[in-house]
Design a protein around this motif. Sequence first.
Motif, PDB file in Angstrom:
ATOM      1  N   LEU A  65      47.093  76.850 100.938  1.00  0.00           N
ATOM      2  CA  LEU A  65      45.877  76.257 100.328  1.00  0.00           C
ATOM      3  C   LEU A  65      46.036  75.204  99.274  1.00  0.00           C
ATOM      4  O   LEU A  65      46.931  75.269  98.516  1.00  0.00           O
ATOM      5  N   PRO A  66      44.968  74.294  99.047  1.00  0.00           N
ATOM      6  CA  PRO A  66      44.902  73.053  98.143  1.00  0.00           C
ATOM      7  C   PRO A  66      45.029  73.726  96.876  1.00  0.00           C
ATOM      8  O   PRO A  66      44.032  74.586  96.493  1.00  0.00           O
ATOM      9  N   THR A  67      45.588  73.082  95.766  1.00  0.00           N
ATOM     10  CA  THR A  67      45.539  73.433  94.494  1.00  0.00           C
ATOM     11  C   THR A  67      43.968  73.225  94.093  1.00  0.00           C
ATOM     12  O   THR A  67      43.361  72.165  94.701  1.00  0.00           O
ATOM     13  N   ALA A  68      43.451  74.025  93.045  1.00  0.00           N
ATOM     14  CA  ALA A  68      42.102  73.744  92.803  1.00  0.00           C
ATOM     15  C   ALA A  68      41.775  72.713  91.831  1.00  0.00           C
ATOM     16  O   ALA A  68      40.803  72.330  91.429  1.00  0.00           O
ATOM     17  N   SER A  69      42.976  72.022  91.138  1.00  0.00           N
ATOM     18  CA  SER A  69      42.760  70.735  90.272  1.00  0.00           C
ATOM     19  C   SER A  69      43.917  69.887  90.860  1.00  0.00           C
ATOM     20  O   SER A  69      44.964  70.177  91.544  1.00  0.00           O
ATOM     21  N   PHE A  70      43.706  68.554  90.401  1.00  0.00           N
ATOM     22  CA  PHE A  70      44.624  67.448  90.724  1.00  0.00           C
ATOM     23  C   PHE A  70      45.375  66.770  89.365  1.00  0.00           C
ATOM     24  O   PHE A  70      44.714  66.640  88.400  1.00  0.00           O
ATOM     25  N   VAL A  71      46.591  66.851  89.426  1.00  0.00           N
ATOM     26  CA  VAL A  71      47.372  66.578  88.002  1.00  0.00           C
ATOM     27  C   VAL A  71      48.612  65.379  88.710  1.00  0.00           C
ATOM     28  O   VAL A  71      49.158  65.575  89.528  1.00  0.00           O
ATOM     29  N   ILE A  72      48.152  64.049  88.060  1.00  0.00           N
ATOM     30  CA  ILE A  72      48.946  62.950  88.385  1.00  0.00           C
ATOM     31  C   ILE A  72      50.457  63.301  88.234  1.00  0.00           C
ATOM     32  O   ILE A  72      50.835  63.915  87.088  1.00  0.00           O
ATOM     33  N   GLY A  73      51.169  62.768  89.102  1.00  0.00           N
ATOM     34  CA  GLY A  73      52.722  63.217  89.232  1.00  0.00           C
ATOM     35  C   GLY A  73      53.032  64.473  89.407  1.00  0.00           C
ATOM     36  O   GLY A  73      54.490  64.931  89.588  1.00  0.00           O
ATOM     37  N   VAL A  74      52.207  65.443  89.803  1.00  0.00           N
ATOM     38  CA  VAL A  74      52.769  66.706  90.202  1.00  0.00           C
ATOM     39  C   VAL A  74      52.074  67.167  91.623  1.00  0.00           C
ATOM     40  O   VAL A  74      52.422  67.565  92.506  1.00  0.00           O
ATOM     41  N   SER A  75      50.616  66.806  91.557  1.00  0.00           N
ATOM     42  CA  SER A  75      49.759  67.296  92.687  1.00  0.00           C
ATOM     43  C   SER A  75      50.002  66.069  94.069  1.00  0.00           C
ATOM     44  O   SER A  75      50.210  65.018  93.565  1.00  0.00           O
ATOM     45  N   ARG A  76      49.837  66.666  95.066  1.00  0.00           N
ATOM     46  CA  ARG A  76      49.737  65.816  96.299  1.00  0.00           C
ATOM     47  C   ARG A  76      48.374  65.639  96.684  1.00  0.00           C
ATOM     48  O   ARG A  76      47.606  66.249  96.808  1.00  0.00           O
ATOM     49  N   LEU A  77      48.270  64.432  96.823  1.00  0.00           N
ATOM     50  CA  LEU A  77      46.646  63.825  96.987  1.00  0.00           C
ATOM     51  C   LEU A  77      45.953  64.566  98.305  1.00  0.00           C
ATOM     52  O   LEU A  77      44.809  64.722  97.938  1.00  0.00           O
TER      53      LEU A  77
END
Length: 563
Positions: A260-272
Amino acid sequence: MALEAMDEPLMDWKERALEELCSPRRELVEPSSTGANRYVGLEHIDPGSQRIRRWGNDGELRSTKSRFYVGDVLYGKLRPYLDKAALADFDGVCSTDIIPLRSHSEMADPCYLSFLLHMAAFLAHAVATTSGVNHPRTSWGDIARFSYPIPPHPEQRAIAAVLSKIQAAVEVQDKLVATLKELKAATMARLFREGIVKGLMFDTNVFDDLIDGRLNIAVLPKGTKIYATHIQMDEIARCSDQERRTRLQEVLTDSVHSQLPTASFVIGVSRLDQARLGDGNTFQNLRGSAARNTHDALIAETAIKEGLVLVTNDKDLRERARKAGGESIGMDDLLAGKLRPSKQTEIGEIPESWEVVRLGEIAELITKGSSPNWQGFDYCDSGVLFVRSQNVGPGELLLSEMAYLPEEFNRKERRSILRPGDVLINIVGASIGRAAVADSRLHGANINQAVALVRLTPNSLNPFFLMSFLLSQAGLNQMHRQKKEIARANLSLEDVGSFLVPVPSRIEQDEIATALEAVGKRLLTAEQRRDSLKSLFSSMLHLLMTGQVRVSHLELMQTARIT
C-alpha cells in the motif's frame, strides 16, 4: 420407478385389521448394569419420522424395559398425537411407553408397516382411543382393531421404497439445516467478539520473527491478509547481512497480500509514486518530536487510515497507534489467535475500538402498538396491515398469515406506524427475543402490543446489525435476564431502551450485517428445501397409501432419484 394416478377400484387391496399385520412383542428385560444395550425412549423418536437417529444405553436405567429386534416397528403409545413410530435397524431395549410391533412376514412388510402408522387415518383412530388426562395413552387392544385397505406384499415394498427415498432426502436436508444453524451461531459469536479484521499491517520487526521461526503464517486464520508499504521493503533492503536480507525479502514477497502507499509523504523518506499527501495530524501525533520515529509513524498511520491492525513488537509504537485511534497487537496476541485488541464489557468480549451504549441512547423512537379489541376495532378483509408477534420470526418477517384493520385504527395509532428499517422485537410470551427488520411490505402498517418498534437515529446503527446482535447469545441473554415472569413473560419498553449494544464503525457494522445475511440466506434456502421435501413426503404418503397414486413398476430402479 414409475408412478401412475389411478381411477379404478383397488381390486387387489384387502381391508385388514392391524392385528392381522403385526403383533406386539411382550419380552420384558431388566436393564444391563454395563450399558451394553441400546436404549430407545420416546425422546429418541422424532415425530413423523420412520427412522431412529439417536439413542441412549441402558446402563443408568432402573426399571423393566421392553426388548425389540431389527425389523420391529417401535410405536409410541403415550400421547399418540405426537406421531411417533419408527423402524428399528438394530436390537435393543425401549421404554414401556413404546410398543415393539413384529410384522407378520406373510402379511406386511416391516417398512411399509412403519409408514402405515403415520397415516392420518391411523393417527385419528389412535387419538380417539386414548385415556388419561395428564398422560393420555392408547393401547395395543385399541389400535389392533384399526383397519385399512392393504396392497399386496410386492406393492407394499415398492411403496415403502419410494417413501424411504423421500425421507432419506429429508434427513440429508435436516443435517444440512442443523450444520448451517451451528455455523450461523458460531459466526455470530465470532463476529460480535472479534468483528471483521480487514487485514494486518506487519511492522518490519515482524518479518524478522517469520524468518527466525517465532511466527508461522500458517497459524493465522484462513483468508487473513497481510499488508506492507515501501517503508518495510526499504528497511529490509538496508540489512547489512546479505543472506538475511535475501531471506527477509523472500518472506515479505511470499506473505504480503498487497503493498500500500503510505498515508503521508515525508521528504527524504517517502517514494513519490508510493505515498499520499496526508493531513499531517495523525502522522505528527504518531511521530512526536523524535525524527527516529518517522518510519514507524508512516507504517502506523497507513494502518490506521486503511483500517488495518498494526502488528509490531514495539510496545511504545502500539500505544501511540492506539492513542491515535488505531488498533495494534503484539506478537504474543498474534500467537494466541487474537487478530485485534479486545476488552471485556458487560456484554462480553468485544474489540477494543468498539463502544457499548444503551439502545435508548441511539434510538429516536421506542414504542409498541395496542390491542384493537380494547378500542372496539375488529379485523377486516382488507385495510391496514396489522403486525402481530407471529409475524416476527428470528431474523425474518413471517407474512403468510396477515391481519388487517380499518384505516381509522391506523389514524388513531400513528405512533406505532411502521417505516422500512424499523427493528421489530417480540416482547411478550414464548417468542420473546425474536427480532426482524421491517421492509417496504410493512410501510404504513401498525403493530400490536406484543411487538416493540425501535427506530434508530440516522447513522447510528445498521438496523440489520442491531437485529443480528439481538439474536446473538449475548443479546438473547440480556432479554431473558430482564423479562418479567408474570401471567405471560414480558419486556417493558424501558427494558428495551436499557439493552446494551455494541457500536463499531459504520463500515464494520455493514460488513458484519452483510456476512451474517449471507449465512442466513444459505440457512433459509436449506430450510425451504427441507420443508418442500417434507411436504412432498406428506403428499406421497397419503397418495400412495390410499392408492390414489400407484407404483407401476415394483422393482426400484437404481436411477430413480428425488430431486
